[in-house]
Design an enzyme around this catalytic site. Sequence first.
Site, short mmCIF file in Angstrom:
data_model
loop_
_atom_site.label_atom_id
_atom_site.label_comp_id
_atom_site.label_asym_id
_atom_site.label_seq_id
_atom_site.Cartn_x
_atom_site.Cartn_y
_atom_site.Cartn_z
N ASP A 31 7.89 -109.19 52.02
CA ASP A 31 8.45 -109.83 50.82
C ASP A 31 9.69 -110.67 51.11
O ASP A 31 10.35 -111.13 50.18
CB ASP A 31 8.74 -108.79 49.74
N ASP B 41 9.84 -109.98 56.78
CA ASP B 41 8.83 -108.99 56.41
C ASP B 41 7.94 -109.47 55.26
O ASP B 41 7.98 -110.63 54.87
CB ASP B 41 9.52 -107.67 56.04
N ASP C 190 12.69 -109.99 52.44
CA ASP C 190 14.09 -109.54 52.36
C ASP C 190 14.62 -109.01 53.69
O ASP C 190 15.82 -108.93 53.88
CB ASP C 190 14.31 -108.54 51.21
N ARG C 191 13.73 -108.66 54.60
CA ARG C 191 14.19 -108.16 55.90
C ARG C 191 14.21 -109.26 56.94
O ARG C 191 13.49 -110.26 56.82
CB ARG C 191 13.27 -107.06 56.41
N LYS D 180 18.65 -107.93 49.66
CA LYS D 180 18.84 -108.42 51.02
C LYS D 180 17.97 -109.65 51.20
O LYS D 180 17.02 -109.87 50.44
CB LYS D 180 18.53 -107.34 52.04
N SER E 232 6.94 -104.39 50.25
CA SER E 232 7.84 -104.84 51.31
C SER E 232 7.18 -104.91 52.69
O SER E 232 6.23 -105.65 52.87
CB SER E 232 9.07 -103.94 51.33
N HIS E 233 7.68 -104.10 53.59
CA HIS E 233 7.25 -104.15 54.99
C HIS E 233 5.98 -103.34 55.23
O HIS E 233 5.50 -103.30 56.36
CB HIS E 233 8.37 -103.61 55.87
N ARG F 52 13.20 -90.10 59.79
CA ARG F 52 13.99 -91.09 60.50
C ARG F 52 15.18 -90.39 61.14
O ARG F 52 15.92 -89.66 60.46
CB ARG F 52 14.51 -92.16 59.54
N GLU G 59 20.72 -100.77 58.63
CA GLU G 59 20.01 -100.66 59.91
C GLU G 59 18.53 -101.02 59.78
O GLU G 59 17.88 -101.30 60.77
CB GLU G 59 20.16 -99.25 60.48
N SER G 60 18.00 -100.98 58.57
CA SER G 60 16.57 -101.20 58.35
C SER G 60 16.26 -102.69 58.24
O SER G 60 15.41 -103.10 57.46
CB SER G 60 16.13 -100.46 57.09
C1 G16 Z 1 14.03 -100.60 51.22
C2 G16 Z 1 15.43 -100.54 50.68
C3 G16 Z 1 16.41 -100.50 51.80
C4 G16 Z 1 16.10 -99.36 52.74
C5 G16 Z 1 14.67 -99.47 53.22
C6 G16 Z 1 14.22 -98.28 54.04
O1 G16 Z 1 13.82 -101.81 51.88
O2 G16 Z 1 15.71 -101.62 49.86
O3 G16 Z 1 17.68 -100.36 51.26
O4 G16 Z 1 16.99 -99.36 53.81
O5 G16 Z 1 13.81 -99.54 52.12
O6 G16 Z 1 14.27 -97.17 53.22
P1 G16 Z 1 13.68 -95.79 53.71
O7 G16 Z 1 14.47 -95.43 54.94
O8 G16 Z 1 13.91 -94.87 52.56
O9 G16 Z 1 12.23 -96.00 54.07
P2 G16 Z 1 12.49 -102.64 51.66
O10 G16 Z 1 12.61 -103.79 52.61
O11 G16 Z 1 11.37 -101.70 51.99
O12 G16 Z 1 12.50 -103.04 50.23
#
Ligand code: G16
Length: 545
Positions: free
Chosen positions: A281, A279, A283-284, A378, A115-116, A498, A366-367
């Site tokens: 992948d 981001d 989704d963000r 997402k 992801s990010h 966090r 929020e992320s």
């Molecule tokens: C993933 C999850 C999200 C979550 C985010 C941050 O996103 O799919 O639901 O809000 O991680 O999670 P954490 O606070 O545990 O780091 P992504 O975009 O990384 O797939």
Amino acid sequence: MTTVQTAPIAGQKPGTSGLRKKTPVFMGRHYLENFVQSIFDVVGARHADGAGKTFVLGGDGRYFNDRAAQVILRMAAANGAARVIVGQGAILSTPAASHLIRLNQTDGGIIMSASHNPGGPQEDFGVKFNMPNGGPAPEGVTEAMFQRTVEITEYRILEAHDVDLSRIGRHELGGMIVDVVDPVSDYAALMESLFDFAALRAMFAGGFRMRMDSMCAVTGPYAVQILESRLGAAKGTVINATPLPDFGGMHPDPNPTWAKALMDEMFGPDAPDFGAASDGDGDRNMVVGRGIYVSPSDSLAVLAANAHLAPGYKAGLKGVARSMPTSAAADRVADALGIARYETPTGWKFFGNLLDAGRATICGEESFGTGSDHVREKDGLWAILLWLNILAVRKQSVADILKDHWAKYGRNYYSRHDFEAIATDRADAMFAALRASLAGLPGRQIEGMTVSAADDFAYTDPVDGSVSTKQGVRVMFSDGSRIVYRLSGTGTEGATLRVYLERYAAGPDGLDLDAQVALAPVIRAAHALAGITAHTGRSEPEVIT
Ligand code: G16
């Protein structure tokens, strides 16, 4: 077909969204293979009647994506899968993968992404399984996969040459069909079915200017195709549009810290009307107006309040769901609309049941995640297109839309402070002390506020009754302010603390403060209540969103 002897490798427990590790760890002997075999052992590559299953495969193109795809294909074939649909070049954005799983009614899919998180030989890699509904595997399934990883003794793999994933069309691998598809076209068609592309084309033709930062990650080709080719945004609207294995050295996390160039442009003298970033992948998303940043929590609330302006949502919403640390701004919209609202733990997988059951239409976190029932992930570009559709109908600036929103609902000032790469034992000690203090907090006065309740968030899924505990420590105040403490489940180095901060202003005065200023007493209280500096040695967060 070869059966390879192996042994369990410690630490293959999926986190918030799949298994994410440093790339050299994933490239280590048997590491990827053990995890992929554990996936197939749990979900099965064949149906009960012996017929092979169909899966989708793709990733965000980061370093090792191409090699991992070949391994996964050979393992799928050896495990008896009948067909795998793969994005050309092994590329698929996460929402596009979710869509392909649903569109083709497959038995699920494997997504390669961290992801990010940054990508590259020394950065991060990840693998996750999505269910036939297109959504990330729920906790019960990921836990079963983890249990397989601790008892695995062998995996199955085909000895074969690479499949030419650069060539769209049908290939064969040891009797298994590999269909290489254009990663963009089905997804773009889905977007066109949801949004008023004619109105968006007219808006761009009328001189509307936008900047989209794809951060050298997967959305580049999607954004160029949709925004520039189909909607007529000026050539060059999408920057950092070529996906690179190391994301060009960028940290593909669309927030004000990591998408700083976009922020600078949007707050600069010749800012376009609308700015957005996505981001690694896809989704963000982050949304920025000219001279104004839209917090993800506010973005969710504005999208929920205005979604009916887009054709795909003109019938209205069934409900709105948000993760617990996300601000309550969306709740106010749901209450005003008279629709259901849900508060889930962090992790998109928790929205899946609500979406499948038709209880929620729009979800957000929020992320920097927002999405709807069109897929089960997402979806960054979806959120950006919904914003554009709203702007096209309302013909107002982002700033005016936000001001109108706050005037109507009040404003939930919101920020998240991240303290990264803390030694795990120190973070654990902080949480142990915090949890032990919870019972004594109600009634306590701090920074002019009174604690009204404090707990460790637990969630009972209203659809299947499954219970998830220890999902974040919440401290609520009688004036509506709130502090939430959580450890990230997506990091790959130490622990990331966090701290989520929220304060409500009903208006009409005090609606246009800087969020950090408005939240100052809540921030001080957060430090005092948890002893952040004493436990972690940190007084300032690395990232503020
Ligand atoms: C993933 C999850 C999200 C979550 C985010 C941050 O996103 O799919 O639901 O809000 O991680 O999670 P954490 O606070 O545990 O780091 P992504 O975009 O990384 O797939």
